[in-house]
Design an enzyme around this catalytic site. Structure first.
Site, PDB file in Angstrom:
ATOM      1  N   HIS A  29       0.809  -1.229   0.000  1.00 27.26           N
ATOM      2  CA  HIS A  29       0.000   0.000   0.000  1.00 27.26           C
ATOM      3  C   HIS A  29       0.834   1.267   0.000  1.00 27.26           C
ATOM      4  O   HIS A  29       0.276   2.378   0.036  1.00 27.26           O
ATOM      5  CB  HIS A  29      -0.907   0.030   1.227  1.00 27.26           C
ATOM      6  CG  HIS A  29      -2.001  -0.990   1.229  1.00 27.26           C
ATOM      7  ND1 HIS A  29      -3.252  -0.757   0.713  1.00 27.26           N
ATOM      8  CD2 HIS A  29      -2.019  -2.262   1.676  1.00 27.26           C
ATOM      9  CE1 HIS A  29      -3.997  -1.836   0.865  1.00 27.26           C
ATOM     10  NE2 HIS A  29      -3.276  -2.763   1.438  1.00 27.26           N
ATOM     11  N   LYS A  55      -8.239  13.818   4.948  1.00 32.45           N
ATOM     12  CA  LYS A  55      -7.348  12.648   4.919  1.00 32.45           C
ATOM     13  C   LYS A  55      -6.337  12.803   6.055  1.00 32.45           C
ATOM     14  O   LYS A  55      -6.245  13.840   6.670  1.00 32.45           O
ATOM     15  CB  LYS A  55      -6.618  12.552   3.561  1.00 32.45           C
ATOM     16  CG  LYS A  55      -5.931  13.846   3.146  1.00 32.45           C
ATOM     17  CD  LYS A  55      -5.370  13.802   1.723  1.00 32.45           C
ATOM     18  CE  LYS A  55      -6.424  13.868   0.636  1.00 32.45           C
ATOM     19  NZ  LYS A  55      -6.250  12.782  -0.339  1.00 32.45           N
ATOM     20  N   ARG A  56      -5.569  11.765   6.334  1.00 26.18           N
ATOM     21  CA  ARG A  56      -4.544  11.864   7.383  1.00 26.18           C
ATOM     22  C   ARG A  56      -3.586  12.995   7.047  1.00 26.18           C
ATOM     23  O   ARG A  56      -3.364  13.318   5.874  1.00 26.18           O
ATOM     24  CB  ARG A  56      -3.797  10.536   7.495  1.00 26.18           C
ATOM     25  CG  ARG A  56      -4.574   9.420   8.132  1.00 26.18           C
ATOM     26  CD  ARG A  56      -4.897   9.706   9.560  1.00 26.18           C
ATOM     27  NE  ARG A  56      -3.696   9.803  10.381  1.00 26.18           N
ATOM     28  CZ  ARG A  56      -3.326   8.872  11.264  1.00 26.18           C
ATOM     29  NH1 ARG A  56      -4.065   7.775  11.430  1.00 26.18           N
ATOM     30  NH2 ARG A  56      -2.251   9.015  11.988  1.00 26.18           N
ATOM     31  N   LYS A 101       0.916  14.357   1.474  1.00 28.15           N
ATOM     32  CA  LYS A 101      -0.467  14.696   1.056  1.00 28.15           C
ATOM     33  C   LYS A 101      -0.608  16.215   0.887  1.00 28.15           C
ATOM     34  O   LYS A 101      -1.574  16.702   0.344  1.00 28.15           O
ATOM     35  CB  LYS A 101      -1.441  14.133   2.075  1.00 28.15           C
ATOM     36  CG  LYS A 101      -1.455  12.605   2.158  1.00 28.15           C
ATOM     37  CD  LYS A 101      -2.336  12.116   3.307  1.00 28.15           C
ATOM     38  CE  LYS A 101      -2.276  10.604   3.494  1.00 28.15           C
ATOM     39  NZ  LYS A 101      -3.071   9.826   2.532  1.00 28.15           N
ATOM     40  N   THR A 145      -8.412   6.727  -1.771  1.00 26.73           N
ATOM     41  CA  THR A 145      -9.763   6.182  -1.970  1.00 26.73           C
ATOM     42  C   THR A 145     -10.802   7.267  -1.737  1.00 26.73           C
ATOM     43  O   THR A 145     -11.887   7.242  -2.314  1.00 26.73           O
ATOM     44  CB  THR A 145     -10.007   4.989  -1.006  1.00 26.73           C
ATOM     45  OG1 THR A 145      -9.508   5.330   0.293  1.00 26.73           O
ATOM     46  CG2 THR A 145      -9.340   3.730  -1.506  1.00 26.73           C
ATOM     47  N   LYS A 183     -14.493   8.469  -3.762  1.00 28.81           N
ATOM     48  CA  LYS A 183     -15.776   8.766  -3.111  1.00 28.81           C
ATOM     49  C   LYS A 183     -16.285  10.147  -3.538  1.00 28.81           C
ATOM     50  O   LYS A 183     -17.467  10.341  -3.816  1.00 28.81           O
ATOM     51  CB  LYS A 183     -15.601   8.699  -1.589  1.00 28.81           C
ATOM     52  CG  LYS A 183     -15.229   7.315  -1.081  1.00 28.81           C
ATOM     53  CD  LYS A 183     -14.620   7.324   0.310  1.00 28.81           C
ATOM     54  CE  LYS A 183     -14.107   5.941   0.682  1.00 28.81           C
ATOM     55  NZ  LYS A 183     -13.268   5.928   1.924  1.00 28.81           N
TER      56      LYS A 183
END
Ligand SMILES: [N-]=[N+]=N[C@]1([C@H](N)O)O[C@H](CO)[C@@H](O)[C@H](O)[C@H]1O
Length: 797
Positions: free
Chosen positions: A355, A534-535, A540, A642, A646
């Site tokens: 992952h 998100k985290r 990110k 992911t 969504k």
């Protein structure tokens, strides 16, 4: 949509009242909201349990091949609404509760999230279980029943503060304790050779006790089991003597010691914990699961050679990588099979999903810890490594290095299939971390791009959109999501588009009302809802997002009447407690939001909000109301994502880099319906080799320079001007994640977003096309891929 009948509502009301009385021991007059929620949950559980038993019976009758999904994390969220939606009983429940003078939404929202995961990896596992049930695949999920899931996040003066999560400190309707499914496991000790066989004698023991939760699929046609292990002391006996001697702590120490293993989830996302307790957790649940799997296999089959034909075990990242050596130990040490046959059988059973490529996330255990905890497994790993060397004399890779055990290499060598989670990521696996192993095993790596379940992430969280879709194309899309493309002809119909637009607007108004009520934040639902949830992690790039917000704020202040597109930037996400730089980014966003939101010149055009305690339920509230989805990671760093899927399914447009599954989302929805910016993964590698790449970018973009200065000079921390100098210095200095180098293009793309949003009809057409063309990102499609390419297993419905 199949409307429930009054009979259904009447039956539901009867069932709720039955459980209120006999399961909760309460009468309606004295029942609390939690009592009503539990009574309804029991009523739903009854319905699920019948289907569950039928599914289990069918699996045994068919002697079916079973899929076992081993994961340290299952980010389940709430289960009540999921059960009602999948059993198509939500309307009946709403009617029944209303008739019982209860507020259905409040009763359903009373359930705590089961937050047994950190982020994408854990949520993916939960979506996969729901899809496995929907497709009727005989399967079990195996994990740990943490007493405390992912920590609660609060803000104190803008800082993240963590408090223990307490989901189990209230009744939990969905699990069944399985007293008979207990396994005694060992740690430490030594290995001796007796009559030519290695015998491991652990010097520490713990018992794994099973708790089963049924996972029902769409339309309740099948239900599988999620079996979570809880750690119990090996000897049940309470140390009465110590207690009588007044040593109360001593008396309970054995129990406390044992329970420590399943006490709490490690809060690190994509970073290895590296702690002894973490390896204990990994072995604990993996070994208990393999014993349970072998017990079930042995009860159905007596030819061990059938194992790979009847058992598929998927390793969700390297966290259960010990499964390879443990299965070899069971087959060789306990069942007496030759070592090489044991390896081959184990490899035939195991699949491994990678992952992340982040070096700090690839688990490497110190030989010392391994030897102390799992001496026999270390020996077996060495023999596996030797066997691999013998089979590949020219190999330039090993599982073992002096003092280290590499779990990624071990998982790869012990699996018959290894997969990445997006096309780009799988490609990078072959050219980076697993380059040599790919050369030695050219057909082992396959891609299985992630997916999400449309039941939770559309029907349950966005019922009005689901209603419109079903009214337009029927409800077949819920089990065949790619049928969403049948919506396309309707998008040019102004009436239909008005309905689609009204739904997005209503979702935004509902979110605005909730933010006002829960967080005292006033926002205009007509503004653009720009969402990054998100985290918190530098790759990110939440700090790129806030830097753009700061530059925009400065630009609006310079020229308030330049016709700005009103925008609300919404952030949410937790930082690992030990990840201080990420926690400082959270604090910067909170400090900046205070200054920007209080600025009378600009706050009608721009607001910044950081919502605390991001979890599955908050995502279900935010995603249907989003206009813009921020997927802005440094290319090559986000394996898939992911959340991006969504958002697209719920009619939000993506601003993003060519990273992870963004690449495939853009291919499916069309480049014209996606706001692309930034360097590609190759360009990132090249840019990073340029000395002073950040300074160069800053030198050519005064807007960037000015925004960084504001961060550095205390604009957002007047009482402590230097509070964020380290963030500014990082972005202007090493800037490993290339915030500065991608800024200018990000700004360009955001201004293109502003322009596009001003033409609402065009924007909503693009949004509807995102919904219509994102059906491929269903986790049903992903599971069908695993069934075909990895598990070679059948569905039974
Ligand atoms: N660990 N891990 N990996 C992740 C996520 N952070 O949980 O797995 C997720 C599920 O595969 C990916 O979508 C995401 O890109 C990746 O970073």
């Amino acid at each position: 949509m199949l409307k429930s009948t009054p009979a259904d509502a009447r039956a539901m009301r009867e069932a709720i009242l039955h459980h209120l009385t006999y399961s909760m021991g309460k009468d309606a007059a004295h029942a609390t909201r939690q009592d009503w929620r539990m009574a309804l949950s029991h009523a739903v559980r009854d319905q699920i349990t019948d289907r569950w038993f039928a599914s289990t019976r069918k699996s045994y009758e068919a002697k079916a091949k079973r899929v076992y999904y081993l994961s340290m994390e299952f980010l389940i969220g709430r289960l009540l609404e999921d059960g009602l939606v999948n059993l198509r009983m939500l309307d009946a429940a709403n009617e029944a509760l209303t008739a019982l003078e209860q507020d259905p939404a409040a009763v359903i929202a009373d359930e705590p999230d089961a937050a047994l995961g950190n982020g994408g990896l854990g949520r993916l596992a939960a979506c996969f279980l729901e899809s496995l049930s929907t497709l009727g695949v005989p399967a079990l999920g195996y994990g740990i029943r943490y007493e405390h899931g992912l920590f609660e996040q609060k803000f104190e003066y803008g800082r993240q503060v963590e408090t223990p999560e307490t989901w189990l400190q209230q009744p939990h309707a969905w699990e069944f304790e399985r007293a008979e499914a207990k396994y005694r496991l060992g740690f430490g000790g030594s290995v001796a050779v007796r009559d030519g066989r290695s015998v491991w004698t652990p010097d520490e023991a713990v018992v794994a006790a099973a708790y089963d939760t049924p996972v029902v699929g769409w339309q309740g046609r099948w239900a599988n089991t999620l079996r979570l292990w809880s750690a119990k002391p090996a000897n049940e006996s309470f140390d009465l003597d110590s207690f009588n001697a007044g040593d109360y702590i001593g008396a309970t120490a054995p129990e406390a010691q044992a329970r420590t293993i399943s006490r709490v989830l490690y809060p690190d996302d994509t970073t290895e914990a590296g702690k002894v307790l973490r390896l204990k957790q990994e072995y604990f649940f993996t070994a208990a699961s393999l014993h349970d799997i072998m017990r079930r296999f042995d009860s159905e089959h007596d030819d061990i050679a059938l194992l790979p034909k009847k058992v598929a075990v998927q390793l969700n990242d390297t966290h259960p990588a010990i499964a390879g050596p443990e299965l070899v130990r069971i087959l060789h040490d306990e069942k007496g099979l030759p070592f090489d046959q044991a390896i081959d059988l184990a490899r035939g059973v195991l699949g491994y999903t990678n992952h992340t490529l982040l070096p700090e996330a690839l688990e490497r255990w110190s030989e010392d810890i391994f030897h102390r905890l799992l001496p026999r497994h270390l020996q077996i790993i060495d023999r596996i490594d030797d066997a691999h060397a013998k089979a590949h004399p020219d190999r330039k890779v090993t599982i073992r290095e002096p003092g280290t055990v590499k779990m990624g290499e071990l998982s790869f060598v012990m699996a018959h299939r290894v997969n990445g989670v997006s096309a780009l990521h799988t490609g990078l696996m072959k050219t980076t971390v697993f380059k040599e192993l790919d050369r030695l095993h050219p057909d082992r790596i396959v891609n299985q791009t992630n997916g999400v379940t449309p039941r939770r992430w559309m029907l349950s969280c966005n019922p009005s959109l689901a209603e419109l879709i079903t009214a337009t194309i029927g409800d077949g899309w819920l089990s065949d999501l790619e049928r969403l493309t049948e919506l396309e002809p309707n998008i040019s119909d102004p009436e239909w588009l008005r309905s689609f637009t009204a739904i997005k607007r209503a979702n935004k108004a509902e979110l605005a009302a909730w933010m006002a009520a829960e967080h005292g934040v006033q926002v205009d639902p007509a503004a653009m809802f720009d969402v990054q949830i998100k985290r918190l992690h530098e790759y990110k790039r939440q700090h790129l997002n806030i830097l753009e917000a700061i530059a925009l704020w400065q630009e609006i202040r310079d020229n308030p009447d330049a016709g700005w597109t009103p925008r609300i930037k919404i952030f949410a996400g937790k930082a690992a407690p030990g990840y201080f730089f990420a926690k400082d980014i959270i604090r910067l966003i909170n400090d900046a939001s205070r200054v920007i939101n209080d600025d009378p010149v600009t706050n009608k055009y721009l607001k910044v909000i950081f919502l605390p305690n991001y979890n599955v339920s908050l995502a279900e509230r935010l995603i249907p109301a989003a206009d813009l989805s921020e997927q802005i990671s440094t290319a090559g760093k986000e394996a898939s994502g992911t959340g991006n899927m969504k958002f697209a399914l719920n009619g939000a447009l993506t601003i993003g880099t060519l990273d992870g599954a963004n690449v495939e989302i853009r291919e499916h929805v069309g480049p014209e319906n996606f706001f692309l910016f930034g360097m590609t993964a190759e360009e990132v590698e090249a840019r990073r080799r340029i000395d002073g790449h950040a300074a160069q970018a800053i030198a050519t973009d005064p807007r960037l320079a000015r925004a960084i200065d504001a961060v550095r000079n205390g604009t957002f921390s007047p009482t402590e001007p230097g509070r964020y100098a380290h963030i500014a210095n990082n972005i202007a200095g090493a800037d490993y994640f290339l915030v500065s180098s991608d800024f200018t293009d990000y700004w360009r793309a955001q201004r293109a977003v502003d322009a596009a949003f001003r033409d609402q009809d065009q924007w909503m057409r693009m949004a509807a096309l995102n919904t219509a063309r994102s059906g491929w990102f269903s986790s049903d499609r992903t599971i069908r891929g695993y069934l075909r390419d990895v598990w070679e297993a059948e569905t039974l419905v």
